[in-house]
Write an enzyme that holds these catalytic residues in place. Sequence first.
Site, PDB file in Angstrom:
ATOM      1  N   MET A 120       0.830  -1.202   0.000  1.00 36.17           N
ATOM      2  CA  MET A 120       0.000   0.000   0.000  1.00 36.17           C
ATOM      3  C   MET A 120       0.866   1.254   0.000  1.00 36.17           C
ATOM      4  SD  MET A 120      -2.782  -1.523  -0.100  1.00 36.17           S
ATOM      5  CE  MET A 120      -4.137  -0.441   0.257  1.00 36.17           C
ATOM      6  N   HIS A 140      -3.484  -5.921  -8.434  1.00 35.57           N
ATOM      7  CA  HIS A 140      -4.513  -4.896  -8.212  1.00 35.57           C
ATOM      8  C   HIS A 140      -5.887  -5.537  -8.402  1.00 35.57           C
ATOM      9  CE1 HIS A 140      -6.288  -1.007  -7.794  1.00 35.57           C
ATOM     10  NE2 HIS A 140      -6.895  -1.105  -8.953  1.00 35.57           N
TER      11      HIS A 140
HETATM   12  C1  GRF Z   1      -5.266  -7.418  -1.575  1.00 32.41           C
HETATM   13  O1  GRF Z   1      -6.658  -7.302  -1.790  1.00 32.41           O
HETATM   14  C2  GRF Z   1      -4.565  -6.449  -2.438  1.00 32.41           C
HETATM   15  O2  GRF Z   1      -5.068  -6.351  -3.726  1.00 32.41           O
HETATM   16  C3  GRF Z   1      -4.821  -5.195  -1.665  1.00 32.41           C
HETATM   17  O3  GRF Z   1      -4.616  -5.556  -0.321  1.00 32.41           O
HETATM   18  C4  GRF Z   1      -4.855  -6.921  -0.230  1.00 32.41           C
HETATM   19  C5  GRF Z   1      -3.547  -7.553   0.149  1.00 32.41           C
HETATM   20  O4  GRF Z   1      -3.841  -8.634   0.871  1.00 32.41           O
HETATM   21  N1  GRF Z   1      -3.928  -4.149  -2.042  1.00 32.41           N
HETATM   22  P1  GRF Z   1      -2.637  -9.486   1.525  1.00 32.41           P
HETATM   23  O5  GRF Z   1      -1.804  -8.532   2.349  1.00 32.41           O
HETATM   24  O6  GRF Z   1      -1.841 -10.082   0.413  1.00 32.41           O
HETATM   25  O7  GRF Z   1      -3.374 -10.499   2.342  1.00 32.41           O
END
Ligand code: GRF
Length: 227
Positions: A120, A140
């Site tokens: 993020m 994404h």
């Molecule tokens: C996923 O939905 C990704 O697309 C979003 O955050 C989530 C990441 O999940 N940016 P994780 O940390 O891999 O469990």
Amino acid sequence: MTERKKRSIVVLVSGSGSNLQALIDAIDNGVISNAQITQVISNRKAAYGLVRAKKHNIATANLSMKTWLGKNEGKTRQDYDCVLARAVLAGAEGKSSAVLGSDATQCSTRPDLVVLAGFMHIVSPEFLQVLGDTPCINLHPALPGQFDGIEAIKRAHDAFQSSQLEGGKTGVMVHEVVAEVDRGTPVVVREVECKQGESLEALEERIHIVEHQIIVEATKIMLERTQ
Ligand code: GRF
């Protein structure tokens, strides 16, 4: 016959790391062959993805931009991105922490692939410049050009539930990272049909299942390209 050197993958996370786990499992069960995750880096020290990495004896490092900027008066987010990118390069040998600790450290190594798995943080052109030819992909949870940026799943859900989602479907993609957010060339795209009256949580659950599949598929494709 000389054994081929394992390709090194550096994974960046910010959250629970379920997509990182999908990659760890795919390597463990041989779906992804001749590769290893040599470093997991997070911009959030509380990211459970770091715990998952430690459980699998994968080197970890973390540095939030806020923390780094606080310790480096006058520096910019682009400066942070350059340090982060150098840490990624050092991650090829599990040595990101040394770089994050002191940005004087140059590194000659580079991983075969960088995967932003729920990372993020919007990387700047400076980040990509330091990475150079090292390929970088991003997961994404939307279709190309549909819901770029944050809260993509919620925005798709809201649009569908108010009958404003073209074609009635959203999806998930893994794309090559370029300077423009979520706009790089798609590597894998998977459509997900929306369902009338479905809760956001239920849609998110279905989307995460697809994420865990295509992050492995896209990683395999990228590694095969550099075989
Ligand atoms: C996923 O939905 C990704 O697309 C979003 O955050 C989530 C990441 O999940 N940016 P994780 O940390 O891999 O469990």
